[in-house]
Structure formats: structure tokens, C-alpha cells
Design a protein around this motif. Structure first.
Motif, PDB file in Angstrom:
ATOM      1  N   TYR A  61      -5.137  -0.151   3.214  1.00 26.06           N
ATOM      2  CA  TYR A  61      -6.433   0.099   3.862  1.00 26.06           C
ATOM      3  C   TYR A  61      -6.246   1.142   4.960  1.00 26.06           C
ATOM      4  CZ  TYR A  61     -10.754  -1.431   6.399  1.00 26.06           C
ATOM      5  OH  TYR A  61     -11.972  -1.531   7.028  1.00 26.06           O
ATOM      6  N   TRP A  62      -5.227   0.915   5.795  1.00 30.99           N
ATOM      7  CA  TRP A  62      -4.940   1.860   6.885  1.00 30.99           C
ATOM      8  C   TRP A  62      -4.667   3.258   6.313  1.00 30.99           C
ATOM      9  CZ3 TRP A  62      -0.161   4.315   7.405  1.00 30.99           C
ATOM     10  CH2 TRP A  62      -0.098   5.217   8.486  1.00 30.99           C
ATOM     11  N   LYS A  63      -3.804   3.322   5.330  1.00 30.49           N
ATOM     12  CA  LYS A  63      -3.428   4.607   4.733  1.00 30.49           C
ATOM     13  C   LYS A  63      -4.662   5.304   4.151  1.00 30.49           C
ATOM     14  CE  LYS A  63       0.256   6.930   3.002  1.00 30.49           C
ATOM     15  NZ  LYS A  63       1.077   7.695   3.896  1.00 30.49           N
ATOM     16  N   ASP A  64      -5.515   4.547   3.502  1.00 26.71           N
ATOM     17  CA  ASP A  64      -6.720   5.073   2.872  1.00 26.71           C
ATOM     18  C   ASP A  64      -7.736   5.576   3.902  1.00 26.71           C
ATOM     19  OD1 ASP A  64      -8.268   5.741   0.681  1.00 26.71           O
ATOM     20  OD2 ASP A  64      -9.034   3.719   0.373  1.00 26.71           O
ATOM     21  N   ARG A  66      -7.088   7.331   6.466  1.00 25.71           N
ATOM     22  CA  ARG A  66      -6.634   8.662   6.883  1.00 25.71           C
ATOM     23  C   ARG A  66      -6.702   8.885   8.399  1.00 25.71           C
ATOM     24  NH1 ARG A  66      -9.250  12.343   2.042  1.00 25.71           N
ATOM     25  NH2 ARG A  66      -8.042  11.393   0.378  1.00 25.71           N
ATOM     26  N   VAL A  67      -6.666   7.809   9.151  1.00 23.43           N
ATOM     27  CA  VAL A  67      -6.647   7.927  10.609  1.00 23.43           C
ATOM     28  C   VAL A  67      -5.201   8.165  11.035  1.00 23.43           C
ATOM     29  CG1 VAL A  67      -7.046   6.686  12.782  1.00 23.43           C
ATOM     30  CG2 VAL A  67      -8.689   6.491  10.910  1.00 23.43           C
ATOM     31  N   PRO A  68      -4.948   9.215  11.813  1.00 21.20           N
ATOM     32  CA  PRO A  68      -3.576   9.488  12.257  1.00 21.20           C
ATOM     33  C   PRO A  68      -2.998   8.324  13.067  1.00 21.20           C
ATOM     34  CG  PRO A  68      -5.024  11.340  12.761  1.00 21.20           C
ATOM     35  CD  PRO A  68      -5.898  10.207  12.308  1.00 21.20           C
ATOM     36  N   TYR A  79      -7.957   0.914  18.109  1.00 16.19           N
ATOM     37  CA  TYR A  79      -7.403   1.722  17.026  1.00 16.19           C
ATOM     38  C   TYR A  79      -7.873   1.172  15.681  1.00 16.19           C
ATOM     39  CZ  TYR A  79      -4.145   4.031  13.894  1.00 16.19           C
ATOM     40  OH  TYR A  79      -3.609   4.762  12.865  1.00 16.19           O
ATOM     41  N   ALA A  80      -7.825  -0.141  15.520  1.00 17.88           N
ATOM     42  CA  ALA A  80      -8.246  -0.769  14.266  1.00 17.88           C
ATOM     43  C   ALA A  80      -9.706  -0.449  13.954  1.00 17.88           C
ATOM     44  CB  ALA A  80      -8.027  -2.277  14.331  1.00 17.88           C
ATOM     45  N   GLU A  81     -10.547  -0.402  14.974  1.00 18.99           N
ATOM     46  CA  GLU A  81     -11.953  -0.068  14.772  1.00 18.99           C
ATOM     47  C   GLU A  81     -12.105   1.371  14.278  1.00 18.99           C
ATOM     48  OE1 GLU A  81     -13.569  -1.115  18.593  1.00 18.99           O
ATOM     49  OE2 GLU A  81     -13.455  -3.262  18.135  1.00 18.99           O
ATOM     50  N   ARG A  82     -11.297   2.271  14.793  1.00 19.84           N
ATOM     51  CA  ARG A  82     -11.331   3.654  14.296  1.00 19.84           C
ATOM     52  C   ARG A  82     -10.894   3.712  12.834  1.00 19.84           C
ATOM     53  NH1 ARG A  82      -8.284   5.111  18.943  1.00 19.84           N
ATOM     54  NH2 ARG A  82      -6.781   6.132  17.603  1.00 19.84           N
ATOM     55  N   VAL A  83      -9.906   2.892  12.493  1.00 18.34           N
ATOM     56  CA  VAL A  83      -9.436   2.822  11.110  1.00 18.34           C
ATOM     57  C   VAL A  83     -10.565   2.321  10.211  1.00 18.34           C
ATOM     58  CG1 VAL A  83      -7.875   1.570   9.546  1.00 18.34           C
ATOM     59  CG2 VAL A  83      -6.987   2.585  11.661  1.00 18.34           C
ATOM     60  N   MET A  84     -11.267   1.295  10.651  1.00 23.71           N
ATOM     61  CA  MET A  84     -12.366   0.750   9.850  1.00 23.71           C
ATOM     62  C   MET A  84     -13.455   1.799   9.632  1.00 23.71           C
ATOM     63  SD  MET A  84     -12.437  -2.999  11.626  1.00 23.71           S
ATOM     64  CE  MET A  84     -13.872  -3.640  10.793  1.00 23.71           C
ATOM     65  N   ILE A  85     -13.808   2.510  10.677  1.00 24.49           N
ATOM     66  CA  ILE A  85     -14.837   3.539  10.550  1.00 24.49           C
ATOM     67  C   ILE A  85     -14.362   4.655   9.617  1.00 24.49           C
ATOM     68  CG2 ILE A  85     -16.085   5.354  11.806  1.00 24.49           C
ATOM     69  CD1 ILE A  85     -16.486   3.226  14.030  1.00 24.49           C
ATOM     70  N   TYR A  87     -12.270   4.312   7.169  1.00 25.45           N
ATOM     71  CA  TYR A  87     -12.300   3.732   5.824  1.00 25.45           C
ATOM     72  C   TYR A  87     -13.729   3.729   5.286  1.00 25.45           C
ATOM     73  CZ  TYR A  87     -11.026   0.350   2.149  1.00 25.45           C
ATOM     74  OH  TYR A  87     -10.781  -0.278   0.953  1.00 25.45           O
ATOM     75  N   TRP A  88     -14.676   3.317   6.109  1.00 24.95           N
ATOM     76  CA  TRP A  88     -16.082   3.292   5.693  1.00 24.95           C
ATOM     77  C   TRP A  88     -16.614   4.695   5.437  1.00 24.95           C
ATOM     78  CZ3 TRP A  88     -17.364  -0.543  10.149  1.00 24.95           C
ATOM     79  CH2 TRP A  88     -17.035  -1.844   9.766  1.00 24.95           C
ATOM     80  N   GLN A  89     -16.168   5.671   6.218  1.00 24.30           N
ATOM     81  CA  GLN A  89     -16.595   7.052   5.999  1.00 24.30           C
ATOM     82  C   GLN A  89     -16.190   7.518   4.605  1.00 24.30           C
ATOM     83  OE1 GLN A  89     -14.712   8.858   9.428  1.00 24.30           O
ATOM     84  NE2 GLN A  89     -16.707   9.380  10.273  1.00 24.30           N
ATOM     85  N   ARG A  90     -15.046   7.073   4.150  1.00 23.97           N
ATOM     86  CA  ARG A  90     -14.558   7.470   2.824  1.00 23.97           C
ATOM     87  C   ARG A  90     -15.252   6.724   1.702  1.00 23.97           C
ATOM     88  NH1 ARG A  90      -9.016   7.921   1.105  1.00 23.97           N
ATOM     89  NH2 ARG A  90     -10.185   9.158  -0.347  1.00 23.97           N
TER      90      ARG A  90
END
Length: 116
Positions: A61-64, A66-68, A79-85, A87-90
Motif C-alpha cells: 500500500y505504501w509503495k503504491d 508513491r509518497v517519498p 506521514y501515514a495520512e499523506r500515504v493514504m491520500i 494512495y487514494w489519488q491513484r
């Protein structure tokens, strides 16, 4: 003309974790995943070590998203919230823009096709 440009940039903007539309959803997901306590979840590990942090994010999920950064940073709520956003953007950008909590939460929990 300037007003139109400002309006277009606001309407096309990516929601942030603090946006009124997204913040309640993030709070609800965190509560379901790790109890929602202020510091709960930082050290949470689930799925036999495959999910970490307050939102129980897996490596794929994290890799997908694409958050640095690196996966272990998903222990940090911001950071996790940025990852979720990311992921949702993709995987469900229309739902993100519309604030469609059902689609976003199903995608978070069930993957790219979780809402289907």
C-alpha cells in the motif's frame, strides 16, 4: 479572470489530511484500525507483521502510494495520512475530490478494487 483561476485551482486542489471533508474520515479509520487514542497505533503491528502504524498500512500500500520516504514512517500519523491520500489519488481520485467516505474507506481497507 483571476477569480476564475483561483476557483479552478481550489476546485482541483488535492485534499489535505486537515481538510474538514477528509479529517473526520481519517479519524474514523484510525479508530477502527487501532482504537483512535492520541498515541495509539504508533507501535501497532497487525496482520502478522504486514501492517503497521495507526492506520495499519502494509508495505505494498505504501509503495503504491508513491509518497517519498520509507514504509516504517507509516508509524507516524501525519506521514501515514499523506500515504493514504497518495494512495487514494491513484486509485479513487474522484471519490477523494468528492469526499466519498464510503469509497475511500473501502479502498483503504480492500485495496484498489475494494470499493467494487
Amino acid at each position: 479572470m483571476i477569480g476564475i483561476l483561483i476557483m479552478a485551482s481550489v476546485l482541483g486542489a488535492t485534499p489535505k489530511p486537515t481538510d474538514k471533508q477528509i479529517a473526520p474520515l481519517l479519524k474514523a479509520i484510525r479508530k477502527v484500525e487501532t482504537g483512535g487514542q492520541p498515541n495509539s497505533g504508533r507501535d501497532a503491528v497487525g496482520d502478522k507483521g504486514k501492517s503497521i502504524g495507526p492506520y495499519q498500512i502494509q508495505y505494498k500500500y505504501w509503495k503504491d502510494s508513491r509518497v517519498p520516504g520509507n514504509w516504517t514512517q507509516c508509524r507516524d500519523p501525519k506521514y501515514a495520512e499523506r500515504v493514504m491520500i497518495g494512495y487514494w489519488q491513484r486509485h479513487c481520485p474522484k471519490a477523494l475530490k468528492a469526499g466519498d467516505a464510503e469509497t475511500l474507506s473501502r479502498t483503504h481497507n480492500g485495496g484498489p478494487h475494494g470499493a467494487k
